[in-house]
Design a protein around this motif. Structure first.
Motif, PDB file in Angstrom:
ATOM      1  N   UNK A  10       0.743  -1.068   0.040  1.00 38.69           N
ATOM      2  CA  UNK A  10      -0.327   0.120   0.025  1.00 38.69           C
ATOM      3  C   UNK A  10       0.914   1.446  -0.316  1.00 38.69           C
ATOM      4  N   UNK A  11       0.207   2.320  -0.907  1.00 37.89           N
ATOM      5  CA  UNK A  11       1.159   3.567  -0.728  1.00 37.89           C
ATOM      6  C   UNK A  11       0.415   3.680  -2.049  1.00 37.89           C
ATOM      7  N   UNK A  12       0.749   5.662  -1.138  1.00 38.83           N
ATOM      8  CA  UNK A  12       0.633   6.793  -2.243  1.00 38.83           C
ATOM      9  C   UNK A  12       0.065   6.496  -3.637  1.00 38.83           C
ATOM     10  N   UNK A  13      -1.147   6.673  -4.700  1.00 35.83           N
ATOM     11  CA  UNK A  13      -0.043   6.598  -6.387  1.00 35.83           C
ATOM     12  C   UNK A  13      -0.357   5.308  -6.842  1.00 35.83           C
ATOM     13  N   UNK A  14      -1.408   4.522  -5.916  1.00 40.86           N
ATOM     14  CA  UNK A  14      -0.691   2.941  -6.132  1.00 40.86           C
ATOM     15  C   UNK A  14      -2.509   2.658  -6.645  1.00 40.86           C
ATOM     16  N   UNK A  15      -3.378   2.145  -7.952  1.00 34.97           N
ATOM     17  CA  UNK A  15      -3.954   1.848  -7.912  1.00 34.97           C
ATOM     18  C   UNK A  15      -4.660  -0.039  -7.842  1.00 34.97           C
ATOM     19  N   UNK A  16      -5.773  -0.609  -7.525  1.00 36.80           N
ATOM     20  CA  UNK A  16      -5.488  -1.926  -7.710  1.00 36.80           C
ATOM     21  C   UNK A  16      -6.878  -2.390  -8.735  1.00 36.80           C
ATOM     22  N   UNK A  17      -6.793  -3.076  -9.150  1.00 32.67           N
ATOM     23  CA  UNK A  17      -7.736  -3.605  -9.985  1.00 32.67           C
ATOM     24  C   UNK A  17      -7.846  -5.831  -9.802  1.00 32.67           C
ATOM     25  N   UNK A  33       8.559  -4.352 -13.117  1.00 29.06           N
ATOM     26  CA  UNK A  33       6.823  -4.453 -13.331  1.00 29.06           C
ATOM     27  C   UNK A  33       6.966  -4.583 -14.864  1.00 29.06           C
ATOM     28  N   UNK A  34       5.759  -3.535 -15.149  1.00 28.80           N
ATOM     29  CA  UNK A  34       5.023  -3.383 -16.954  1.00 28.80           C
ATOM     30  C   UNK A  34       6.045  -1.107 -17.379  1.00 28.80           C
ATOM     31  N   UNK A  36     -13.051  -9.201  -9.878  1.00 26.38           N
ATOM     32  CA  UNK A  36     -14.543 -10.046  -8.681  1.00 26.38           C
ATOM     33  C   UNK A  36     -14.509 -11.875  -8.750  1.00 26.38           C
ATOM     34  N   UNK A  37     -15.150 -12.114  -9.911  1.00 30.99           N
ATOM     35  CA  UNK A  37     -15.120 -13.557 -10.423  1.00 30.99           C
ATOM     36  C   UNK A  37     -14.495 -14.735 -10.058  1.00 30.99           C
ATOM     37  N   UNK A  38     -12.987 -14.117 -10.868  1.00 33.99           N
ATOM     38  CA  UNK A  38     -11.669 -14.963 -10.542  1.00 33.99           C
ATOM     39  C   UNK A  38     -10.390 -14.364  -9.232  1.00 33.99           C
ATOM     40  N   UNK A  39     -10.284 -13.381  -8.742  1.00 37.32           N
ATOM     41  CA  UNK A  39      -9.819 -12.752  -8.000  1.00 37.32           C
ATOM     42  C   UNK A  39      -8.877 -13.199  -8.487  1.00 37.32           C
ATOM     43  N   UNK A  40      -8.113 -12.688  -9.967  1.00 31.89           N
ATOM     44  CA  UNK A  40      -7.347 -12.153 -10.212  1.00 31.89           C
ATOM     45  C   UNK A  40      -7.000 -10.657 -10.661  1.00 31.89           C
ATOM     46  N   UNK A  41      -5.680 -10.493 -10.265  1.00 30.68           N
ATOM     47  CA  UNK A  41      -6.055  -9.311  -9.861  1.00 30.68           C
ATOM     48  C   UNK A  41      -4.181  -8.223 -10.545  1.00 30.68           C
ATOM     49  N   UNK A  42      -4.322  -6.957 -10.313  1.00 28.38           N
ATOM     50  CA  UNK A  42      -3.069  -6.121 -11.187  1.00 28.38           C
ATOM     51  C   UNK A  42      -2.964  -4.885 -10.429  1.00 28.38           C
ATOM     52  N   UNK A  43      -1.907  -4.248  -9.614  1.00 33.46           N
ATOM     53  CA  UNK A  43      -1.598  -3.215  -9.313  1.00 33.46           C
ATOM     54  C   UNK A  43      -0.229  -2.199 -10.207  1.00 33.46           C
ATOM     55  N   UNK A  44      -1.326  -1.024  -9.825  1.00 30.29           N
ATOM     56  CA  UNK A  44      -0.110   0.180 -10.902  1.00 30.29           C
ATOM     57  C   UNK A  44       0.126   1.049 -10.086  1.00 30.29           C
TER      58      UNK A  44
END
Length: 323
Positions: free
Chosen positions: A6-13, A62-63, A16-24
């Motif tokens: 958790x840090x300022x400026x980080x968004x999470x996608x 990351x990317x 819900x159905x699969x639990x797959x996620x990424x942070x940007x």
């Protein structure tokens, strides 16, 4: 990289159905983490333990996004733009209207607007084509769409020329993959296939360049920095990465590009700093070359983007279900 960061400026996608996620991270719109369905798979991306996340330098891992140039400026006397351009060196805006989470996918968009005379965009340079000027500098809007599904991550960078000056396009997804078990230098466990027949420029050892390259599997034996350009008639990248993943599932990476609706060739870079260069980088662990490999598809041919036109680069990273 801990996806609970958790840090300022980080968004999470999160899908819900699969639990797959990424942070940007909003700095550079840099994807820090991609974890497909956690009940079945492990983390895909690598971020250096020494990466700087406070917005003072491009994030190591990351990317990161490369635009509008790849590598250093072609003419160093006339352009002081930093290596790989300015897209990864500025804060992007998350578009709240783009948020979605459906049965099949979750998505989020980021944007970066570059006005011709905007001198607040870090990394434009002060002498070259992109140096801020109301009359002689390009302007563009970058839109970055990130779509997470059960077993895939799709990233789409759309580059729109919003000004009156045409400019050459170079854009690339500088994707860092995590190699499990610190096995990046184990040729039996880490490899890249799918680039056989491409022209290869070896930036570390130019005498090793090949046209075309007959190598079936690319492995890491030393410092590696190679640019693979497709043969005539082949525009899309389609590679398989063996990364010693716990489930032994390879990762498939596909990429395609277009300029003004016309398909353009997509090249691919393979990079690992190896021991000596790893130690020379302040934001990269001395031993972490054992834990990663970069496989980076991009538009590198410098096609011209005319005013009012768009260029698009798309990458799909998918967990293989065929092995």
């Amino acid at each position: 990289m801990d996806c609970s960061l958790e840090d300022h400026g980080i968004q999470t996608v999160v899908h819900s159905k699969s639990g797959s996620m990424c942070q940007i991270h909003e700095f550079g719109a840099t994807i820090l983490c991609y974890h497909p369905n956690p009940d079945k798979y492990s983390e895909v991306l690598f971020v250096s333990r020494d990466a700087v996340l406070n917005g003072t330098k491009a994030i190591r891992g990351g990317i990161p996004l490369v635009f509008p140039i790849f590598g250093p400026p072609a003419d160093k006397e006339n352009d002081d733009m930093p290596q790989h351009g300015f897209a990864r060196r500025n804060f992007w805006k998350m578009d709240k209207s783009s948020l979605s989470d459906t049965e099949t996918e979750a998505a989020m968009d980021f944007t970066l607007t570059v006005a011709a005379d905007n001198d607040k965009i870090d990394g434009r340079g002060t002498k070259g084509l992109w140096a801020p000027s109301a009359t002689t500098s390009p302007a563009c809007e970058l839109r970055y769409r990130i779509v997470v599904k059960d077993e895939s991550l799709t990233t789409t960078l759309t580059m729109t020329n919003t000004g009156t000056i045409a400019f050459p396009v170079q854009a690339l997804f500088h994707t860092y993959y995590e190699v499990h078990g610190k096995a990046a230098l184990d040729t039996s466990k880490c490899s890249v296939t799918g680039l056989q027949g491409y022209d290869m420029v070896d930036k570390v050892d130019p005498d090793n360049s090949k046209s075309p390259d007959s190598t079936e599997a690319i492995t890491i034996l030393k410092e590696t920095d190679r640019v693979y350009s497709p043969p005539d008639g082949k525009n899309e990248v389609n590679v398989t990465l063996q990364l010693d993943r716990p489930t032994h599932t390879p990762i498939m990476c596909t990429a395609k590009g277009s300029v003004d609706g016309t398909v353009v060739p997509v090249s691919c870079v393979v990079w690992n700093p190896h021991e000596e260069k790893a130690k020379a980088m302040s934001d990269f662990g001395d031993d972490q070359h054992h834990e990663m490999i970069c496989v980076e598809p991009g538009i590198l041919g410098k096609p011209i983007l005319e005013p009012g036109k768009q260029a698009v680069l798309e990458q799909v990273i998918a967990v293989s279900t065929t092995s």
